[in-house]
Design a protein around this motif. Structure first.
Motif, PDB file in Angstrom:
ATOM      1  N   ALA A   8      29.288 -36.826  60.103  1.00  0.00           N
ATOM      2  CA  ALA A   8      30.547 -36.094  59.976  1.00  0.00           C
ATOM      3  C   ALA A   8      31.597 -36.627  60.947  1.00  0.00           C
ATOM      4  CB  ALA A   8      30.327 -34.602  60.205  1.00  0.00           C
ATOM      5  N   GLU A   9      31.190 -36.840  62.173  1.00  0.00           N
ATOM      6  CA  GLU A   9      32.115 -37.327  63.200  1.00  0.00           C
ATOM      7  C   GLU A   9      32.668 -38.705  62.851  1.00  0.00           C
ATOM      8  OE1 GLU A   9      31.337 -38.826  67.661  1.00  0.00           O
ATOM      9  OE2 GLU A   9      30.729 -36.757  67.279  1.00  0.00           O
ATOM     10  N   LEU A  10      31.790 -39.610  62.421  1.00  0.00           N
ATOM     11  CA  LEU A  10      32.220 -40.973  62.124  1.00  0.00           C
ATOM     12  C   LEU A  10      33.047 -41.072  60.844  1.00  0.00           C
ATOM     13  CD1 LEU A  10      29.066 -42.941  63.265  1.00  0.00           C
ATOM     14  CD2 LEU A  10      31.327 -42.919  64.336  1.00  0.00           C
ATOM     15  N   ILE A  11      32.739 -40.256  59.856  1.00  0.00           N
ATOM     16  CA  ILE A  11      33.537 -40.246  58.624  1.00  0.00           C
ATOM     17  C   ILE A  11      34.956 -39.776  58.946  1.00  0.00           C
ATOM     18  CG2 ILE A  11      33.851 -39.146  56.371  1.00  0.00           C
ATOM     19  CD1 ILE A  11      30.714 -39.061  56.225  1.00  0.00           C
ATOM     20  N   LYS A  13      28.249 -47.740  59.608  1.00  0.00           N
ATOM     21  CA  LYS A  13      28.323 -47.256  60.987  1.00  0.00           C
ATOM     22  C   LYS A  13      27.045 -46.503  61.297  1.00  0.00           C
ATOM     23  CE  LYS A  13      33.265 -47.290  61.291  1.00  0.00           C
ATOM     24  NZ  LYS A  13      34.413 -46.813  62.005  1.00  0.00           N
ATOM     25  N   THR A  14      26.778 -46.361  62.570  1.00  0.00           N
ATOM     26  CA  THR A  14      25.572 -45.670  63.008  1.00  0.00           C
ATOM     27  C   THR A  14      25.957 -44.544  63.950  1.00  0.00           C
ATOM     28  OG1 THR A  14      24.304 -47.715  62.845  1.00  0.00           O
ATOM     29  CG2 THR A  14      23.345 -45.959  64.164  1.00  0.00           C
ATOM     30  N   GLY A  15      25.424 -43.358  63.680  1.00  0.00           N
ATOM     31  CA  GLY A  15      25.698 -42.209  64.532  1.00  0.00           C
ATOM     32  C   GLY A  15      25.744 -40.928  63.729  1.00  0.00           C
ATOM     33  N   HIS A  16      26.548 -39.991  64.197  1.00  0.00           N
ATOM     34  CA  HIS A  16      26.690 -38.688  63.552  1.00  0.00           C
ATOM     35  C   HIS A  16      27.633 -38.829  62.357  1.00  0.00           C
ATOM     36  CE1 HIS A  16      28.057 -34.525  63.002  1.00  0.00           C
ATOM     37  NE2 HIS A  16      26.817 -34.246  63.358  1.00  0.00           N
ATOM     38  N   ALA A  58      21.277 -42.470  63.818  1.00  0.00           N
ATOM     39  CA  ALA A  58      20.740 -43.334  64.868  1.00  0.00           C
ATOM     40  C   ALA A  58      19.246 -43.076  65.052  1.00  0.00           C
ATOM     41  CB  ALA A  58      21.473 -43.084  66.174  1.00  0.00           C
ATOM     42  N   VAL A  59      18.516 -44.144  65.302  1.00  0.00           N
ATOM     43  CA  VAL A  59      17.095 -44.021  65.633  1.00  0.00           C
ATOM     44  C   VAL A  59      17.021 -43.306  66.987  1.00  0.00           C
ATOM     45  CG1 VAL A  59      15.040 -45.360  66.268  1.00  0.00           C
ATOM     46  CG2 VAL A  59      16.450 -46.085  64.338  1.00  0.00           C
ATOM     47  N   PRO A  60      16.106 -42.362  67.151  1.00  0.00           N
ATOM     48  CA  PRO A  60      15.996 -41.653  68.433  1.00  0.00           C
ATOM     49  C   PRO A  60      15.866 -42.638  69.603  1.00  0.00           C
ATOM     50  CG  PRO A  60      14.580 -40.637  66.803  1.00  0.00           C
ATOM     51  CD  PRO A  60      15.117 -41.898  66.185  1.00  0.00           C
TER      52      PRO A  60
END
Length: 140
Positions: free
Chosen positions: A91-94, A86-89, A41-43
């Motif tokens: 490891a969590e999203l995978i 997807k956008t984000g973290h 994600a963009v800050p």
């Protein structure tokens, strides 16, 4: 078999495609292949300065840089796949995608650098394996 291939466009993604080619039975009809890439994600402060449409366009462009060579590879092999961004973290999203999609197998590239957990595999890979019950195949 439902296969989720987590990709990032690195040399490990290329190795994963090479492995899939060597396992030709995985590329035949009847297998459901989903290709997933996760954009960081963009800050928040930077995202606040951009309009929503521009930000979504950026994320789509970044994902397409990863997907384009894979789409080409699959087209040459006659393979159809679903491409998901997807956008984000990562490891969590995978891990969440693998679990919620009820995939039979998760393909991951392994990174041999980084902190202590990265001595054998990359930190994203280590976090996915720690939080996901889907069987995983690491491609090194």
């Amino acid at each position: 078999m439902k296969i989720l291939a987590a990709v990032d466009g690195s040399s490990y993604t290329k190795r994963m495609l090479g492995y899939l080619t060597a396992q030709a039975e995985w590329l035949v009809a009847g297998h459901d292949i989903t290709v997933l890439t996760v954009n960081a994600a963009v800050p928040p402060r930077a995202a606040a300065a951009l309009d929503r449409e521009m930000l979504q366009s950026y994320y789509e462009d970044e994902a397409e840089k990863v997907f384009k060579p894979i789409r080409s590879f699959f087209a040459k092999q006659g393979v159809t796949a679903t491409f998901v961004r997807k956008t984000g973290h990562a490891a969590e999203l995978i891990a969440k995608t693998a679990e919620s999609g009820k995939f039979d197998l998760l393909l991951l590239g392994s990174h041999g650098h980084g902190a202590l957990s990265g001595l054998v595999m990359g930190s994203v890979t280590a976090k996915v394996l720690a939080s996901c019950r889907t069987p995983a195949l690491l491609i090194r």
